[in-house]
Design an enzyme around this catalytic site. Structure first.
Site, PDB file in Angstrom:
ATOM      1  N   GLU A 136      30.986  40.207  33.290  1.00 46.15           N
ATOM      2  CA  GLU A 136      32.430  40.435  33.221  1.00 46.15           C
ATOM      3  C   GLU A 136      32.787  41.518  32.209  1.00 46.15           C
ATOM      4  O   GLU A 136      33.954  41.697  31.856  1.00 46.15           O
ATOM      5  CB  GLU A 136      33.148  39.119  32.905  1.00 46.15           C
ATOM      6  CG  GLU A 136      32.947  38.119  34.045  1.00 46.15           C
ATOM      7  CD  GLU A 136      33.502  36.740  33.783  1.00 46.15           C
ATOM      8  OE1 GLU A 136      33.945  36.473  32.640  1.00 46.15           O
ATOM      9  OE2 GLU A 136      33.486  35.935  34.713  1.00 46.15           O
TER      10      GLU A 136
ATOM     11  N   LYS B  89      41.393  30.157  41.490  1.00 45.87           N
ATOM     12  CA  LYS B  89      40.471  31.061  42.179  1.00 45.87           C
ATOM     13  C   LYS B  89      40.564  30.757  43.676  1.00 45.87           C
ATOM     14  O   LYS B  89      40.130  29.686  44.109  1.00 45.87           O
ATOM     15  CB  LYS B  89      39.039  30.806  41.717  1.00 45.87           C
ATOM     16  CG  LYS B  89      38.753  31.120  40.246  1.00 45.87           C
ATOM     17  CD  LYS B  89      37.384  30.577  39.847  1.00 45.87           C
ATOM     18  CE  LYS B  89      36.884  31.153  38.533  1.00 45.87           C
ATOM     19  NZ  LYS B  89      35.654  30.456  38.056  1.00 45.87           N
TER      20      LYS B  89
HETATM   21  P1  PGA Z   1      32.045  32.503  38.168  1.00 45.42           P
HETATM   22  O1  PGA Z   1      32.387  32.217  36.640  1.00 45.42           O
HETATM   23  O2  PGA Z   1      33.012  33.457  38.748  1.00 45.42           O
HETATM   24  O3  PGA Z   1      30.636  33.027  38.096  1.00 45.42           O
HETATM   25  O4  PGA Z   1      32.086  31.158  38.866  1.00 45.42           O
HETATM   26  C1  PGA Z   1      33.609  32.411  36.033  1.00 45.42           C
HETATM   27  C2  PGA Z   1      34.128  31.171  35.355  1.00 45.42           C
HETATM   28  O5  PGA Z   1      33.396  30.168  35.192  1.00 45.42           O
HETATM   29  O6  PGA Z   1      35.293  31.111  35.003  1.00 45.42           O
HETATM   30 ZN    ZN Z   2      34.988  28.816  34.191  1.00 39.79          ZN
END
Ligand code: PGA
Ligand code: ZN
Length: 423
Positions: free
Chosen positions: A207, A336
């Protein structure tokens, strides 16, 4: 009245920031076309929608050719003639076509791609920017970003057990200010790491946050961030936060957490958090315990006076969020889309959160492309919070898009979560 009947749905296999295949879906209507790229998590929750991958040797099994074939062979004919501005109708048709709870048949990546591309097509057909199409006439809340300056866990190569050590520019009054301050802190932190931990500590994780060599204690990571904040003269303008992603150091056999060379019970870990929150200006903790420990998270929510965010705990799924609300677990939903599948289901989760006094933090995935629907949706949902990494093009494009929206809205925009939450 059908204003934007879907004429074609197509997909391609493209590559994300990890050079792994993902889907790019296009939905065509006579009134406008929408396109969207599908993100992909690595530190995934166990209860997420099923992600369809080809298996076999090609791309070590990560190919999405079967998903492309499903979009074109199965989804396209099923959606033909549906109105792209009827998001709920399209998403309901996807759910019916799949027929399983977690999209085990079509694939959650297929469903997310088609749902998001439909949303974009609807926006194009109505000639509205995506954030306004989603948020309506009064869309105007820009999100406060949580910047993952130091990475650990599954998303970086170092020894830090927590996944994200975030800085939060709570004193900023716009995205422009939040981004500039944080960039300055990021450069400063880079200087400190280079001088004291060696050049390699400036390498970044998935990230775009630093990955300091030899640092294995979250408190040291927070100390480094605070030093950089102080050196820039920002002091109290910043708070700290963490995505612990505790499931990844939890052993379900012994019901203990492996942290700092110790084997901690849930109670030990809760004490550790209590001390941490006392010692540092922490305003938010994400997934502080195992993803199925609603009871433990409820106890922590009671005990700590900080925002508790459920990511793997809720997986943006209304059913799991309801359980959290009933049991008093967490105070915020990490949002998400591809954890649950469709835009409609994810929006339902956000509404459920808001109605019950939970905050909503819109979130990137560690795997994604420079597609900026995320930034638009953060504004459209009036979430007030976003986490979308730090550096790397697929992260900075989200900030660039937020800056663009902020400029477009001008004085009418407001910034951050309501009231003095987090400040
Ligand atoms: P991920 O991690 O997109 O790899 O699932 C991001 C998070 O845990 O917030
Ligand atoms: Zn997370």
């Amino acid at each position: 009245m059908t204003t934007a009947p879907i004429e074609a749905v197509a997909a391609r296999e493209i590559l994300d920031n990890r050079l792994e295949p993902t889907l790019r879906v296009t939905v065509e209507t006579p009134a406008g076309t929408g396109r969207a790229d599908v993100p992909c998590g690595r530190s995934r929750g166990a209860h997420e929608a099923h992600e369809r991958r080809d298996g076999g040797d090609r791309y070590r099994g990560r190919g999405v050719r079967e998903a492309v074939a499903a979009v074109e062979g199965e989804v396209a004919p099923a959606l033909a003639g549906h109105d792209a501005t009827d998001q709920r109708g399209v998403d309901a048709a996807l759910r019916a076509l799949d027929g399983t709870r977690r999209y085990e048949r079509l694939g959650g990546n297929v469903v997310t791609g088609v749902s998001l591309a439909t949303l974009r097509a609807g926006a194009a057909a109505t000639e509205l920017p995506l954030y306004r199409y989603v948020g309506g006439a009064d869309a105007g809340v820009l999100p406060l970003p949580f910047f993952d300056l130091i990475e650990g866990g599954e998303l970086a190569g170092g020894d830090l057990p927590f996944q994200e050590h975030q800085v939060v520019p709570v004193g900023a009054d716009s995205v422009a200010e939040a981004v500039r301050w944080t960039a300055e802190v990021y450069y400063e932190l880079g200087d400190i790491l280079r001088d004291e931990y060696g050049e390699a500590s400036c390498n970044v994780g998935d990230e775009g946050g630093y990955n300091p060599i030899g640092v294995d204690d979250p408190r040291e990571a927070f100390d480094l961030e605070l030093r950089a904040i102080e050196a820039c003269g920002y002091g109290d303008e910043f708070a700290l936060a963490a995505d612990v992603a505790a499931t990844h150091f939890y052993d379900s056999e012994t019901e203990t957490y492996a942290l700092l060379g110790e084997s901690m019970t849930r109670e030990d870990l809760a004490d550790f958090y209590a001390d941490l929150v006392d010692a540092y200006p922490i305003v938010s903790l994400e997934d502080p315990l195992d993803q199925d420990d609603f009871t433990g998270v409820a106890d922590l929510t009671d005990r700590l006076d900080v925002q508790i965010v459920g990511d793997d705990l809720f997986t943006t799924t209304p059913r799991r969020l309801e359980e959290g609300i009933d049991r008093g677990a967490a105070t915020a939903l990490l949002w998400k889309v591809n954890q649950v599948g469709t835009v409609t289901e994810a929006t339902e989760a956000a509404r459920l959160a808001t109605r019950n006094g939970y905050a909503v933090q819109v979130s990137e995935r560690s795997g994604q492309t420079p597609d900026t629907w995320l930034a638009d949706l953060a504004v459209g949902l009036a979430a007030g919070q976003i986490k979308t990494g730090v550096t790397r093009g697929e992260r900075t494009e989200q900030y660039n898009r937020l800056l663009e929206i902020e400029a477009e809205l001008g004085d009418s925009a407001t910034f951050g979560p309501p009231g003095d939450a987090l400040r």
